[in-house]
Design an enzyme around this catalytic site. Structure first.
Site, PDB file in Angstrom:
ATOM      1  N   LYS A  66       3.829  -6.998   4.427  1.00 49.70           N
ATOM      2  CA  LYS A  66       3.611  -5.625   3.988  1.00 49.70           C
ATOM      3  C   LYS A  66       3.276  -4.792   5.205  1.00 49.70           C
ATOM      4  CE  LYS A  66       0.313  -3.520   3.433  1.00 49.70           C
ATOM      5  NZ  LYS A  66      -0.352  -2.475   4.325  1.00 49.70           N
ATOM      6  N   THR A  77      -0.607  -2.372  10.753  1.00 47.49           N
ATOM      7  CA  THR A  77      -1.257  -2.500   9.457  1.00 47.49           C
ATOM      8  C   THR A  77      -0.325  -3.369   8.666  1.00 47.49           C
ATOM      9  OG1 THR A  77      -2.343  -0.405   9.367  1.00 47.49           O
ATOM     10  CG2 THR A  77      -1.947  -1.392   7.328  1.00 47.49           C
ATOM     11  N   THR A 133      -5.789  10.754  -1.001  1.00 46.07           N
ATOM     12  CA  THR A 133      -5.727  11.461  -2.278  1.00 46.07           C
ATOM     13  C   THR A 133      -4.540  11.039  -3.111  1.00 46.07           C
ATOM     14  OG1 THR A 133      -4.527  13.273  -1.222  1.00 46.07           O
ATOM     15  CG2 THR A 133      -6.921  13.476  -1.370  1.00 46.07           C
ATOM     16  N   GLU A 135       6.584   4.597   7.358  1.00 43.30           N
ATOM     17  CA  GLU A 135       6.300   5.767   6.530  1.00 43.30           C
ATOM     18  C   GLU A 135       7.185   6.941   6.937  1.00 43.30           C
ATOM     19  OE1 GLU A 135       1.688   4.520   5.630  1.00 43.30           O
ATOM     20  OE2 GLU A 135       2.118   5.985   7.185  1.00 43.30           O
ATOM     21  N   THR A 167       0.868  -1.183   0.000  1.00 39.33           N
ATOM     22  CA  THR A 167       0.000   0.000   0.000  1.00 39.33           C
ATOM     23  C   THR A 167       0.909   1.238   0.000  1.00 39.33           C
ATOM     24  OG1 THR A 167      -0.241  -0.245   2.408  1.00 39.33           O
ATOM     25  CG2 THR A 167      -2.040  -1.072   1.023  1.00 39.33           C
TER      26      THR A 167
END
Length: 392
Positions: free
Chosen positions: A169, A180, A392, A264, A143
């Site tokens: 992942k 996640t 987005t 991230e 993702t």
């Protein structure tokens, strides 16, 4: 070497139509001899695929694992459950098995319904005979991951070589008690179903359950552990079992660490050791408090040897078993704080050590024998950018 290890599980990547013109699905065909166990998220808003897979694993040993990325199918109500069942029923028809013999996993944005018509069309048209590499399989389930996470390793017990291979992942919404994240691990060691579950719990508690990027727990986490039962090891021999668990933990930690490394916006992996705590519970509470501290994480990103943030975070925990006068703090094996006074107030040696990509923090509480280790990432400007614009 990755290419030398021949996995018995087969991977088929799919374009399901969730991500425009991108591979966003994976079917894992498990070998006929294999047995599989799973661990799921404990999030109270568990996604539809988690709910159904929890049921399926109690009914049958799975033959297939199906994963979609780009849509979590979480908080989607009755329609989300119905869509999950539609996918399983269609796959069962195409693969000539029962729907409860398939484990289903999803990852991606929460609160949106799956594009079920596109997914059904993709499944209907697929021949399911074009196999992909482990790397391509790991890519299909990404993702916000920057790169695919996969690993294969060979070990030796006595005269027998054994292998572990797997993929995972995850990059955000990562918190102890999984994240996640989805993971699949295969070993060729012959293991009974009861021991496989026991070993999975043990390995996960030392790996996927002790990683943190941002302190948020996902609705979709799942770890699957498969034994292909090809290599017989006498696991009644305690030395053999100990060695197997040592290797399994090593593999699980290396695989799960890829998630922290790819957190991230992450630039560093921090290993946090809580040692000699009075209780295991206290060690866990402290490890979570510090690994989720924004001030600690940003200090790590800024390569700032401001260890006062770690001590302040520790001191905010209200527990009578925590004796602050006994605490020692080490950063990269440099003693920084002991018995309430500074031992390193920002030396050049300490400052240089903070520039490493891998940082180790040890808090010795000197109050008992309990230990806890967690792995977490720093917090950068990029994390804010990625998550402020995720949908987005």
């Amino acid at each position: 070497m990755l290419w030398k290890i021949n996995m018995k599980s087969k991977f088929i990547t799919l374009k399901l139509g969730i991500k425009k013109n991108k591979t966003d699905g994976l079917l894992i065909s498990l070998s006929k001899e294999s047995i599989t166990e799973l661990i799921f998220t404990i999030n109270k808003f568990a996604a539809a695929p988690v709910i159904i897979s929890k049921h399926n694993i109690t009914k049958s040993n799975p033959k297939y694992i199906f994963i979609n990325s780009g849509n979590a199918n979480a908080c989607t109500g009755k329609e989300g459950l119905a869509n999950t069942k539609k996918i399983l029923n269609l796959l069962a028809n195409r693969l000539n098995c029962n729907s409860y013999e398939i484990i289903i996993m999803s990852t991606g944005i929460i609160g949106r319904q799956l594009p079920i018509d596109d997914i059904q069309e993709s499944i209907t048209k697929n021949t399911f005979n074009n196999y992909s590499t482990l790397k391509d399989a790991a890519t299909a389930v990404m993702t916000t991951d920057k790169y695919p996470k996969y690993l294969s390793k060979q070990y030796q017990i006595g005269s027998k070589k054994i292998t572990f291979s797997g993929l995972c992942k995850g990059a955000g919404m990562i918190e102890p008690n999984m994240a996640t994240m989805l993971a699949f691990v295969e070993t060729d060691v012959s293991i009974t179903k009861s021991k496989l579950k026991k070993y999975l719990n043990y390995c996960t508690n030392l790996s996927f359950n002790v990683i943190s990027v941002d302190g948020d727990m996902s609705t979709n986490d799942c770890v699957a552990f498969t034994s292909t039962n090809l290599v017989n090891i006498d696991l009644k021999n305690k030395n053999n079992e100990k060695k197997l668990l040592e290797y399994a933990v090593d593999f699980f930690i290396q695989l799960s660490s890829k998630i922290v490394k790819d957190g991230e916006g992450a630039t560093k992996i921090i290993k946090l050791n809580i040692s000699n705590a009075k209780t295991k519970t206290l060690a866990q509470v402290i490890s979570r408090k510090i690994s989720n501290s924004l001030l600690v994480k940003t200090a790590m990103y800024g390569e700032d040897p401001n260890w006062g943030r770690i001590i302040a975070s520790l001191g905010s925990i209200n527990d009578s078993a925590l004796n602050v006068k006994k605490v020692k703090l080490f950063i990269n094996k440099i003693l920084c704080f002991e018995n309430g006074i500074p031992m390193d107030a920002g030396s050049k040696r300490l400052a240089r050590s903070m520039k490493k990509n891998n940082i180790e923090i040890t808090l010795d509480l000197n109050s008992g024998k309990s230990m806890q280790t967690v792995y977490f990432s720093d917090l950068s400007h990029e994390y804010v950018h990625i998550n402020s614009a995720y949908t987005t």
